[in-house]
Design a protein around this motif. Structure first.
Motif, PDB file in Angstrom:
ATOM      1  N   GLY A  72       0.827  -1.197   0.000  1.00 50.49           N
ATOM      2  CA  GLY A  72       0.000   0.000   0.000  1.00 50.49           C
ATOM      3  C   GLY A  72       0.858   1.242   0.000  1.00 50.49           C
ATOM      4  N   ILE A  73       0.185   2.355   0.013  1.00 51.64           N
ATOM      5  CA  ILE A  73       0.851   3.655  -0.017  1.00 51.64           C
ATOM      6  C   ILE A  73       0.637   4.357   1.324  1.00 51.64           C
ATOM      7  CG2 ILE A  73      -1.138   4.889  -1.001  1.00 51.64           C
ATOM      8  CD1 ILE A  73       0.906   6.465  -2.734  1.00 51.64           C
ATOM      9  N   THR A  74       1.662   5.050   1.785  1.00 49.79           N
ATOM     10  CA  THR A  74       1.602   5.772   3.051  1.00 49.79           C
ATOM     11  C   THR A  74       1.954   7.234   2.793  1.00 49.79           C
ATOM     12  OG1 THR A  74       2.236   3.783   4.265  1.00 49.79           O
ATOM     13  CG2 THR A  74       2.541   5.887   5.395  1.00 49.79           C
ATOM     14  N   VAL A  75       1.119   8.124   3.312  1.00 47.17           N
ATOM     15  CA  VAL A  75       1.341   9.564   3.164  1.00 47.17           C
ATOM     16  C   VAL A  75       1.514  10.160   4.562  1.00 47.17           C
ATOM     17  CG1 VAL A  75       0.466  11.709   2.160  1.00 47.17           C
ATOM     18  CG2 VAL A  75      -0.159   9.517   1.106  1.00 47.17           C
ATOM     19  N   PRO A  76       2.759  10.435   4.975  1.00 39.84           N
ATOM     20  CA  PRO A  76       3.000  10.938   6.338  1.00 39.84           C
ATOM     21  C   PRO A  76       2.190  12.181   6.708  1.00 39.84           C
ATOM     22  CG  PRO A  76       5.072  10.259   5.340  1.00 39.84           C
ATOM     23  CD  PRO A  76       4.025  10.176   4.263  1.00 39.84           C
ATOM     24  N   ASP A  77       1.985  13.106   5.750  1.00 39.51           N
ATOM     25  CA  ASP A  77       1.297  14.363   6.071  1.00 39.51           C
ATOM     26  C   ASP A  77      -0.209  14.214   6.314  1.00 39.51           C
ATOM     27  OD1 ASP A  77       3.525  15.938   6.179  1.00 39.51           O
ATOM     28  OD2 ASP A  77       3.362  16.676   4.117  1.00 39.51           O
ATOM     29  N   ILE A  78      -0.763  13.028   6.052  1.00 45.80           N
ATOM     30  CA  ILE A  78      -2.177  12.801   6.409  1.00 45.80           C
ATOM     31  C   ILE A  78      -2.276  11.598   7.350  1.00 45.80           C
ATOM     32  CG2 ILE A  78      -3.274  14.010   4.464  1.00 45.80           C
ATOM     33  CD1 ILE A  78      -3.679  11.262   3.135  1.00 45.80           C
ATOM     34  N   ASN A  79      -1.511  11.708   8.437  1.00 47.30           N
ATOM     35  CA  ASN A  79      -1.528  10.678   9.495  1.00 47.30           C
ATOM     36  C   ASN A  79      -1.157   9.287   9.005  1.00 47.30           C
ATOM     37  OD1 ASN A  79      -2.477  12.598  11.394  1.00 47.30           O
ATOM     38  ND2 ASN A  79      -4.524  12.358  10.552  1.00 47.30           N
ATOM     39  N   ASN A  80      -0.236   9.221   8.053  1.00 50.11           N
ATOM     40  CA  ASN A  80       0.229   7.933   7.511  1.00 50.11           C
ATOM     41  C   ASN A  80      -0.880   7.124   6.845  1.00 50.11           C
ATOM     42  OD1 ASN A  80       3.023   8.199   8.197  1.00 50.11           O
ATOM     43  ND2 ASN A  80       2.455   7.833  10.326  1.00 50.11           N
ATOM     44  N   GLU A  81      -1.916   7.805   6.377  1.00 51.07           N
ATOM     45  CA  GLU A  81      -2.978   7.117   5.636  1.00 51.07           C
ATOM     46  C   GLU A  81      -2.540   6.938   4.189  1.00 51.07           C
ATOM     47  OE1 GLU A  81      -6.778   9.074   6.014  1.00 51.07           O
ATOM     48  OE2 GLU A  81      -6.538   9.342   8.153  1.00 51.07           O
ATOM     49  N   PRO A  82      -3.162   6.043   3.441  1.00 56.93           N
ATOM     50  CA  PRO A  82      -4.055   4.979   3.884  1.00 56.93           C
ATOM     51  C   PRO A  82      -3.343   3.766   4.480  1.00 56.93           C
ATOM     52  CG  PRO A  82      -3.980   5.060   1.469  1.00 56.93           C
ATOM     53  CD  PRO A  82      -3.126   6.187   1.973  1.00 56.93           C
ATOM     54  N   GLY A  83      -2.020   3.604   4.226  1.00 58.68           N
ATOM     55  CA  GLY A  83      -1.275   2.512   4.846  1.00 58.68           C
ATOM     56  C   GLY A  83      -1.871   1.143   4.558  1.00 58.68           C
ATOM     57  N   ILE A  84      -2.049   0.345   5.622  1.00 61.92           N
ATOM     58  CA  ILE A  84      -2.561  -1.023   5.432  1.00 61.92           C
ATOM     59  C   ILE A  84      -4.000  -1.040   4.917  1.00 61.92           C
ATOM     60  CG2 ILE A  84      -1.034  -2.118   7.114  1.00 61.92           C
ATOM     61  CD1 ILE A  84      -3.489  -2.123   9.057  1.00 61.92           C
ATOM     62  N   TYR A  85      -4.661   0.113   4.927  1.00 64.64           N
ATOM     63  CA  TYR A  85      -6.039   0.182   4.420  1.00 64.64           C
ATOM     64  C   TYR A  85      -6.093   0.625   2.961  1.00 64.64           C
ATOM     65  CZ  TYR A  85      -6.812  -0.122   9.411  1.00 64.64           C
ATOM     66  OH  TYR A  85      -6.778  -0.540  10.723  1.00 64.64           O
ATOM     67  N   SER A  86      -4.955   0.658   2.267  1.00 64.41           N
ATOM     68  CA  SER A  86      -4.894   1.185   0.900  1.00 64.41           C
ATOM     69  C   SER A  86      -5.942   0.574  -0.031  1.00 64.41           C
ATOM     70  CB  SER A  86      -3.497   0.969   0.306  1.00 64.41           C
ATOM     71  OG  SER A  86      -2.550   1.774   0.971  1.00 64.41           O
ATOM     72  N   ALA A  87      -6.120  -0.737   0.021  1.00 62.73           N
ATOM     73  CA  ALA A  87      -7.048  -1.400  -0.909  1.00 62.73           C
ATOM     74  C   ALA A  87      -8.509  -1.141  -0.558  1.00 62.73           C
ATOM     75  CB  ALA A  87      -6.787  -2.907  -0.930  1.00 62.73           C
ATOM     76  N   ARG A  88      -8.767  -0.749   0.683  1.00 62.38           N
ATOM     77  CA  ARG A  88     -10.153  -0.533   1.116  1.00 62.38           C
ATOM     78  C   ARG A  88     -10.313   0.839   1.766  1.00 62.38           C
ATOM     79  NH1 ARG A  88      -7.263  -4.152   4.009  1.00 62.38           N
ATOM     80  NH2 ARG A  88      -7.225  -4.018   6.277  1.00 62.38           N
ATOM     81  N   TYR A  89      -9.541   1.788   1.293  1.00 64.51           N
ATOM     82  CA  TYR A  89      -9.516   3.131   1.879  1.00 64.51           C
ATOM     83  C   TYR A  89     -10.884   3.802   1.835  1.00 64.51           C
ATOM     84  CZ  TYR A  89      -7.279   7.677   2.940  1.00 64.51           C
ATOM     85  OH  TYR A  89      -6.883   8.863   3.503  1.00 64.51           O
ATOM     86  N   ALA A  90     -11.581   3.638   0.713  1.00 64.98           N
ATOM     87  CA  ALA A  90     -12.906   4.265   0.554  1.00 64.98           C
ATOM     88  C   ALA A  90     -14.032   3.307   0.918  1.00 64.98           C
ATOM     89  CB  ALA A  90     -13.074   4.769  -0.881  1.00 64.98           C
ATOM     90  N   GLY A  91     -13.701   2.162   1.504  1.00 64.50           N
ATOM     91  CA  GLY A  91     -14.717   1.175   1.874  1.00 64.50           C
ATOM     92  C   GLY A  91     -14.270  -0.217   1.477  1.00 64.50           C
TER      93      GLY A  91
END
Length: 196
Positions: A72-91
């Motif tokens: 997955g992808i991690t974006v430090p400036d938005i609280n390390n989101e989406p991280g492990i939730y990358s595949a289901r970030y929007a649901g």
């Protein structure tokens, strides 16, 4: 050698087949049919291991080589989101477009047109009941729009370090040389060379 992939993700399956052109790569569904592993661990490694172990046990063949990947992808400036939730970030059943739209909206909330981000890939191998894991990373920046139609997932939003185009614009041939999954798979190949 025959490698059984513990994934149903079409993009990942294609990538694994391209990265392992000399091996027979099949998916677990070709052996046991539809089955879903609940990804409830809090790390990429935990989820990759859980998928590989569960599929290995379902197949019931000690000689099977089961490989899974959690990435997955991690974006430090938005609280390390989406991280492990990358595949289901929007649901839970979200598609790439929906996940990308959510990430774009999160970036826009913070007025971020471009910000550092990185991809992580953890590959887990189960062989003869023993677990092995390796990691690969790809660093760069994520942007608040989609550019290009290549790749899958967040690729149209991600500009790797050293480039001025997104992975969606660069296409697979460029990406395969330095992607997080390529790096992890090169390490996984070394593990396979040792254990087989």
């Amino acid at each position: 050698m025959r490698i059984i992939l513990a994934t149903g993700n079409k993009g990942k399956i294609e990538e694994f087949k391209k990265l392992l052109p000399n091996e027979e790569v099949i998916t677990f569904k070709e052996i046991i049919g539809d089955y879903e592993v609940v990804e409830d661990k809090d790390t990429f490694q935990g989820n990759a291991l859980k998928k590989a172990q569960e599929i290995y046990e379902k197949i019931g063949d000690e000689e099977a080589i089961v490989i899974s990947d959690d990435s997955g992808i991690t974006v430090p400036d938005i609280n390390n989101e989406p991280g492990i939730y990358s595949a289901r970030y929007a649901g839970v059943n979200a598609n790439d477009k929906e996940n990308n739209a959510k990430l774009i909206s999160k970036l826009n909330e913070k007025n971020l047109e471009k910000t550092p981000a990185y991809y992580t890939a953890c590959i887990a191998i189960i062989y003869k009941g023993y677990p092995y894991t390796v990691h690969g990373w790809m660093h760069g920046e994520v942007i608040n729009k989609e550019l290009g139609s290549g790749g899958f997932g967040y690729d149209p939003m991600f500009i790797p370090t050293g480039f001025d185009k997104t992975l969606g614009e660069l296409g697979y041939e460029a990406k395969k040389d330095f992607s997080h999954r390529t790096k992890a798979l090169n390490l996984a190949k070394k593990v396979l060379d040792v254990i087989l």
